[in-house]
Motif scaffolding. Structure first.
Motif, PDB file in Angstrom:
ATOM      1  N   THR A   3      -5.161  33.736  -5.116  1.00 14.69           N
ATOM      2  CA  THR A   3      -5.955  33.747  -6.577  1.00 14.69           C
ATOM      3  C   THR A   3      -6.377  32.596  -6.783  1.00 14.69           C
ATOM      4  O   THR A   3      -6.819  32.238  -7.279  1.00 14.69           O
ATOM      5  N   PHE A   4      -4.455  32.024  -7.088  1.00 18.26           N
ATOM      6  CA  PHE A   4      -4.666  30.351  -7.802  1.00 18.26           C
ATOM      7  C   PHE A   4      -5.960  29.223  -7.240  1.00 18.26           C
ATOM      8  O   PHE A   4      -6.487  28.858  -8.224  1.00 18.26           O
ATOM      9  N   SER A   5      -5.633  29.205  -6.343  1.00 21.99           N
ATOM     10  CA  SER A   5      -6.515  28.285  -5.425  1.00 21.99           C
ATOM     11  C   SER A   5      -7.643  28.942  -5.459  1.00 21.99           C
ATOM     12  O   SER A   5      -8.867  27.852  -6.093  1.00 21.99           O
ATOM     13  N   PHE A   6      -8.421  30.059  -5.668  1.00 22.61           N
ATOM     14  CA  PHE A   6      -9.773  30.429  -5.651  1.00 22.61           C
ATOM     15  C   PHE A   6     -10.356  30.265  -7.515  1.00 22.61           C
ATOM     16  O   PHE A   6     -11.154  29.781  -7.210  1.00 22.61           O
ATOM     17  N   VAL A   7      -9.050  30.585  -7.950  1.00 22.32           N
ATOM     18  CA  VAL A   7      -9.410  30.202  -9.487  1.00 22.32           C
ATOM     19  C   VAL A   7      -9.669  28.822  -9.687  1.00 22.32           C
ATOM     20  O   VAL A   7     -11.213  28.440 -10.884  1.00 22.32           O
ATOM     21  N   ARG A   8      -9.197  27.711  -9.094  1.00 20.22           N
ATOM     22  CA  ARG A   8      -8.844  26.599  -9.606  1.00 20.22           C
ATOM     23  C   ARG A   8     -10.928  26.165  -8.897  1.00 20.22           C
ATOM     24  O   ARG A   8     -11.080  25.035  -9.864  1.00 20.22           O
ATOM     25  N   LEU A   9     -10.852  26.371  -7.595  1.00 21.26           N
ATOM     26  CA  LEU A   9     -11.819  25.869  -7.154  1.00 21.26           C
ATOM     27  C   LEU A   9     -13.179  26.634  -8.172  1.00 21.26           C
ATOM     28  O   LEU A   9     -14.113  25.835  -7.989  1.00 21.26           O
ATOM     29  N   LEU A  10     -13.326  27.736  -9.003  1.00 19.38           N
ATOM     30  CA  LEU A  10     -14.200  28.542  -9.548  1.00 19.38           C
ATOM     31  C   LEU A  10     -14.021  27.301 -10.851  1.00 19.38           C
ATOM     32  O   LEU A  10     -15.782  26.977 -11.201  1.00 19.38           O
ATOM     33  N   LEU A  11     -13.429  27.239 -11.421  1.00 19.85           N
ATOM     34  CA  LEU A  11     -13.413  26.467 -12.656  1.00 19.85           C
ATOM     35  C   LEU A  11     -13.692  25.253 -11.907  1.00 19.85           C
ATOM     36  O   LEU A  11     -14.571  24.520 -13.023  1.00 19.85           O
ATOM     37  N   LEU A  12     -13.175  24.470 -11.550  1.00 16.81           N
ATOM     38  CA  LEU A  12     -13.533  22.696 -11.036  1.00 16.81           C
ATOM     39  C   LEU A  12     -14.990  22.888 -10.387  1.00 16.81           C
ATOM     40  O   LEU A  12     -16.202  21.962 -10.856  1.00 16.81           O
ATOM     41  N   GLY A  13     -15.596  24.128 -10.176  1.00 15.12           N
ATOM     42  CA  GLY A  13     -17.173  24.188  -9.526  1.00 15.12           C
ATOM     43  C   GLY A  13     -17.641  24.317 -10.928  1.00 15.12           C
ATOM     44  O   GLY A  13     -18.574  23.951 -11.030  1.00 15.12           O
ATOM     45  N   LEU A 143      -2.182  24.835 -14.582  1.00 14.29           N
ATOM     46  CA  LEU A 143      -2.243  24.137 -13.804  1.00 14.29           C
ATOM     47  C   LEU A 143      -0.144  23.044 -13.975  1.00 14.29           C
ATOM     48  O   LEU A 143       0.643  23.111 -13.156  1.00 14.29           O
ATOM     49  N   LEU A 144      -0.709  22.928 -15.031  1.00 14.97           N
ATOM     50  CA  LEU A 144       0.761  21.768 -15.443  1.00 14.97           C
ATOM     51  C   LEU A 144       2.014  23.479 -15.949  1.00 14.97           C
ATOM     52  O   LEU A 144       3.351  22.805 -15.837  1.00 14.97           O
ATOM     53  N   ALA A 145       1.400  24.905 -17.012  1.00 17.08           N
ATOM     54  CA  ALA A 145       2.297  25.679 -16.233  1.00 17.08           C
ATOM     55  C   ALA A 145       3.608  26.489 -15.819  1.00 17.08           C
ATOM     56  O   ALA A 145       3.647  26.454 -14.946  1.00 17.08           O
ATOM     57  N   LEU A 146       1.740  26.288 -14.610  1.00 16.00           N
ATOM     58  CA  LEU A 146       2.578  26.728 -13.160  1.00 16.00           C
ATOM     59  C   LEU A 146       3.864  25.682 -12.250  1.00 16.00           C
ATOM     60  O   LEU A 146       4.418  26.414 -11.817  1.00 16.00           O
ATOM     61  N   SER A 174       1.757  34.453  -9.423  1.00 15.80           N
ATOM     62  CA  SER A 174       2.884  35.106  -9.184  1.00 15.80           C
ATOM     63  C   SER A 174       4.396  34.643  -9.703  1.00 15.80           C
ATOM     64  O   SER A 174       5.257  35.388 -10.025  1.00 15.80           O
ATOM     65  N   VAL A 175       4.577  33.433 -10.420  1.00 14.21           N
ATOM     66  CA  VAL A 175       5.274  33.040 -11.180  1.00 14.21           C
ATOM     67  C   VAL A 175       5.803  33.870 -11.708  1.00 14.21           C
ATOM     68  O   VAL A 175       6.923  33.298 -12.927  1.00 14.21           O
ATOM     69  N   LEU A 176       4.260  33.658 -12.696  1.00 12.42           N
ATOM     70  CA  LEU A 176       4.235  34.317 -14.518  1.00 12.42           C
ATOM     71  C   LEU A 176       5.626  35.348 -14.312  1.00 12.42           C
ATOM     72  O   LEU A 176       5.561  35.455 -15.444  1.00 12.42           O
ATOM     73  N   THR A 177       5.189  36.079 -13.493  1.00 11.99           N
ATOM     74  CA  THR A 177       5.958  37.458 -13.575  1.00 11.99           C
ATOM     75  C   THR A 177       7.062  38.385 -12.034  1.00 11.99           C
ATOM     76  O   THR A 177       8.008  38.676 -12.751  1.00 11.99           O
ATOM     77  N   LYS A 179      10.516  36.558 -10.410  1.00 13.96           N
ATOM     78  CA  LYS A 179      11.793  35.710 -11.061  1.00 13.96           C
ATOM     79  C   LYS A 179      12.275  35.436  -9.478  1.00 13.96           C
ATOM     80  O   LYS A 179      12.984  34.439 -10.249  1.00 13.96           O
ATOM     81  N   GLN A 180      11.821  35.563  -8.262  1.00 13.46           N
ATOM     82  CA  GLN A 180      11.922  35.407  -7.420  1.00 13.46           C
ATOM     83  C   GLN A 180      11.628  33.937  -7.317  1.00 13.46           C
ATOM     84  O   GLN A 180      10.830  33.290  -7.262  1.00 13.46           O
ATOM     85  N   PRO A 181      12.317  32.936  -6.108  1.00 13.00           N
ATOM     86  CA  PRO A 181      11.979  31.446  -6.589  1.00 13.00           C
ATOM     87  C   PRO A 181      10.524  31.718  -5.361  1.00 13.00           C
ATOM     88  O   PRO A 181      10.455  32.249  -4.861  1.00 13.00           O
ATOM     89  N   SER A 182       9.280  30.466  -5.853  1.00 16.27           N
ATOM     90  CA  SER A 182       8.084  29.880  -5.107  1.00 16.27           C
ATOM     91  C   SER A 182       7.990  29.277  -4.466  1.00 16.27           C
ATOM     92  O   SER A 182       8.698  27.741  -4.836  1.00 16.27           O
ATOM     93  N   PHE A 183       8.650  29.744  -3.423  1.00 11.83           N
ATOM     94  CA  PHE A 183       8.655  28.715  -2.298  1.00 11.83           C
ATOM     95  C   PHE A 183       7.375  27.246  -1.680  1.00 11.83           C
ATOM     96  O   PHE A 183       6.262  26.997  -1.775  1.00 11.83           O
ATOM     97  N   ILE A 184       8.210  26.311  -1.964  1.00  8.88           N
ATOM     98  CA  ILE A 184       6.529  25.245  -1.617  1.00  8.88           C
ATOM     99  C   ILE A 184       7.263  24.221  -0.443  1.00  8.88           C
ATOM    100  O   ILE A 184       8.110  23.719  -0.486  1.00  8.88           O
ATOM    101  N   PRO A 185       6.765  24.633   0.592  1.00  9.39           N
ATOM    102  CA  PRO A 185       7.015  23.723   1.861  1.00  9.39           C
ATOM    103  C   PRO A 185       7.364  22.037   1.581  1.00  9.39           C
ATOM    104  O   PRO A 185       6.439  21.818   0.355  1.00  9.39           O
TER     105      PRO A 185
END
Length: 209
Positions: A3-13, A143-146, A174-177, A179-185
């Motif tokens: 969802t964030f990736s879609f919103v990101r492209l939508l705002l930049l577009g 972007l900064l908050a996430l 999902s990191v906003l709600t 509390k589990q780790p949001s793994f980034i490879p």
């Protein structure tokens, strides 16, 4: 696509599309100026060109090559904040001008259709400038908050990379709600090899018969 990736492209577009509109309005306003050239269309034209010069290759590289250094949060947030400051300057510049404060209808009755056209273009340009300012501000804040929240959630996980060094498209709302780790490879192949070496070294060894 998250969802964030879609919103990101939508705002930049959206910023990209509004910049095209500003480019046309500013160029037309400068072309119609005969005796006096206002400062606001020149400023808007320059900022619109800079927006396309910066954002277009960034978005194309992000789509064509995920994980590129230009798509990392630290780099992307930098140029987004720079563009936000530029558009904020355009918005403040247009809003501070009092020449069209009487309204476009008044200009039409006093000075004719050409003056009214200039007034309408000015109003459209001011609205577009504020729209880009708000869109870039919303994206920069998210972007900064996430990124900060993701780093806090992943604290202590050795195999997760710093969110500011990761691709911006990997961030999740999902990191906003959650509390589990949001793994980034990991984004570095050398770091991956180090982890694999440590895993192999930690395996138990048995004596050969």
């Amino acid at each position: 696509m998250s969802t964030f990736s879609f919103v990101r492209l939508l705002l930049l577009g959206l910023v990209w599309a509004i910049s095209i509109v500003v480019l046309g309005i500013a160029a037309n306003s400068i072309a119609l100026s005969v005796a006096v050239v206002w400062s606001y269309p020149i400023v808007a034209l320059v900022v619109a060109i800079l927006t396309h010069v910066i954002s277009t290759p960034m978005v194309i590289i992000s789509l064509a090559k995920p994980g590129a250094i230009t798509s990392r949060v630290l780099v992307e947030s930098s140029w987004v904040i720079i563009l936000w400051l530029l558009w904020l300057f355009v918005a403040i510049t247009t809003s501070s001008m009092s020449v069209f404060s009487a309204g476009c209808g008044m200009f039409r009755s006093l000075y004719g259709d050409d003056a009214a056209s200039q007034c309408l273009q000015f109003s459209a340009l001011r609205g577009c400038a504020w729209a880009n300012t708000v869109a870039l501000f919303v994206y920069a804040v998210h972007l900064l908050a996430l990124s900060i929240l993701t780093n806090n959630r992943n604290r202590g996980i050795a195999t997760s990379t710093n969110a500011f060094l990761a691709d911006a498209s990997l961030l999740r709302f999902s990191v906003l709600t959650n509390k589990q780790p949001s793994f980034i490879p990991p984004t570095s192949t050398s770091r991956t090899r180090d982890i694999e070496k440590l895993s192999i070294q930690s395996l138990p060894t048995y004596p050969s018969k």
